[in-house]
Design an enzyme around this catalytic site. Structure first.
Site, mmCIF file in Angstrom:
data_model
loop_
_atom_site.group_PDB
_atom_site.id
_atom_site.type_symbol
_atom_site.label_atom_id
_atom_site.label_comp_id
_atom_site.label_asym_id
_atom_site.label_seq_id
_atom_site.Cartn_x
_atom_site.Cartn_y
_atom_site.Cartn_z
ATOM 1 N N TYR A 1 0.783 -1.177 0.042
ATOM 2 C CA TYR A 1 0.173 0.142 -0.032
ATOM 3 C C TYR A 1 0.962 1.337 -0.015
ATOM 4 O O TYR A 1 0.275 2.299 0.348
ATOM 5 C CB TYR A 1 -0.991 -0.071 1.248
ATOM 6 N N GLY B 1 -9.062 -10.098 7.568
ATOM 7 C CA GLY B 1 -9.262 -9.577 6.489
ATOM 8 C C GLY B 1 -8.273 -10.272 5.238
ATOM 9 O O GLY B 1 -8.021 -9.310 4.653
ATOM 10 N N HIS C 1 -0.720 -11.473 2.892
ATOM 11 C CA HIS C 1 0.139 -10.365 2.051
ATOM 12 C C HIS C 1 1.528 -10.830 2.270
ATOM 13 O O HIS C 1 2.498 -10.365 1.243
ATOM 14 C CB HIS C 1 -0.195 -9.106 2.761
ATOM 15 N N ARG D 1 -8.354 -16.384 2.900
ATOM 16 C CA ARG D 1 -9.361 -16.811 1.965
ATOM 17 C C ARG D 1 -9.115 -18.390 1.565
ATOM 18 O O ARG D 1 -8.280 -18.953 1.924
ATOM 19 C CB ARG D 1 -9.078 -16.211 0.654
ATOM 20 N N TYR E 1 -17.175 -6.849 4.879
ATOM 21 C CA TYR E 1 -17.896 -5.540 4.932
ATOM 22 C C TYR E 1 -18.966 -5.403 3.870
ATOM 23 O O TYR E 1 -18.772 -6.290 2.867
ATOM 24 C CB TYR E 1 -16.744 -4.502 4.846
#
Length: 293
Positions: free
Chosen positions: A23, A142, A147, A180, A198
């Site tokens: 990010y 999440g 990552h 996931r 969300y």
């Protein structure tokens, strides 16, 4: 194997070394904030699951090790928990810091600790700003842990980080960590656009690419296309790429057990429900209870 040796693994402008901060260019952080919304857009199932288990086990202090823009941390603050939030991305943390400033008159938010920290040096980093601290619970949710890619092809860094999560927990404390359903994603080549976490108000399309090296899936790249033009803040669609290590359920389960030396109680949920109830979930959520003294 580094993803950069094969194809571009990040949105343009994000530094390549270690792929530590996907990010870092600020663009993905801004778009991601639109995607996940504010704490009010967290699904009720998620709120009930996380808050319910924390309260059931008497947890008070929570370390959010992947706080990002601070949405989960704020949800927990609103539920009355004492929260410490860390992230390796300063571009994501600035959104959390801004939220804390805006709510500084609320005592819960005024006491909210937000710091930059690395999973690889987490115990030392925490001791640097909160000497002697340990926590009733650690959350890494999440799909955040994925990552962390496997630069050495033996998952040594991932294993070390999981051990670090265990180290900052109090005896009997809980680790919440998810990923996931990469087993299904690898088989189908597709990713669900809807998230169990969300309620995104924008149309979202996710293109899935699976990198296979020597017959083994090494990386999953997700190209997000979020049409936020209708909010008047932008005139075009927002696109960015994030890359993940494809943790399979069985191997990740073993790795977690090893991180706690085989002494933790390990519960697995599928989309916040008991594992047996959901045949093909979008997410697996692991809850580790550290052994007591």
């Amino acid at each position: 194997m580094s993803a950069d040796k094969v194809f571009h693994s990040r949105s343009q402008g994000i530094p390549s070394e270690g792929v530590k901060d996907q990010y870092a260019d600020g663009k993905a952080a801004r778009v991601w904030k639109k995607y996940i919304g504010d704490s009010n857009q967290r699904t009720q199932n998620y709120r009930d699951f996380l808050s319910g288990l924390l309260k059931k086990h008497g947890c008070v202090s929570v370390l959010d090790v992947a706080c990002g823009t601070g949405i989960d941390s704020m949800m927990l603050l609103d539920e009355g928990f004492k929260v410490v939030s860390v992230d390796a991305s300063d571009k994501m943390l600035k959104h959390a810091l801004k939220a804390r400033w805006e709510k500084r008159k609320d005592s819960q938010y005024d006491e909210w600790v937000i710091e930059e920290a690395s999973w690889q040096t987490l115990p030392q980093d925490v001791q640097g700003f909160l000497p002697g601290a340990s926590f009733d619970a650690v959350i890494c949710l999440g799909n955040s842990f994925a990552h962390l890619l496997d630069e050495f092809e033996d998952q040594r860094t991932q294993k070390m980080c999981l051990r670090n999560f265990a180290k900052v927990l109090k005896p009997g404390g809980l680790l919440f960590i998810d990923h996931r359903n990469y087993d299904a994603m690898i088989d189908s080549g597709a990713t669900p656009g809807h998230s169990i976490y969300y309620n995104c108000k924008y149309p979202v399309d996710i293109k899935t690419s699976v990198l296979v090296v020597r017959g083994k899936p090494e990386l999953v790249a997700l190209d997000y296309c979020i049409d936020a033009a209708e909010d008047g803040l932008t005139t075009e669609k927002s696109e960015f790429r994030l890359c993940y290590f494809p943790h399979k359920l069985d191997s990740f389960t073993r790795m977690l057990d090893e991180a706690f030396d085989g002494r933790a109680k390990h519960s697995i949920y599928a989309d916040f429900q008991p594992l047996a109830r959901v045949s093909n979930p979008a997410y697996y959520i692991h809850v580790m209870q550290k052994a007591g003294d």
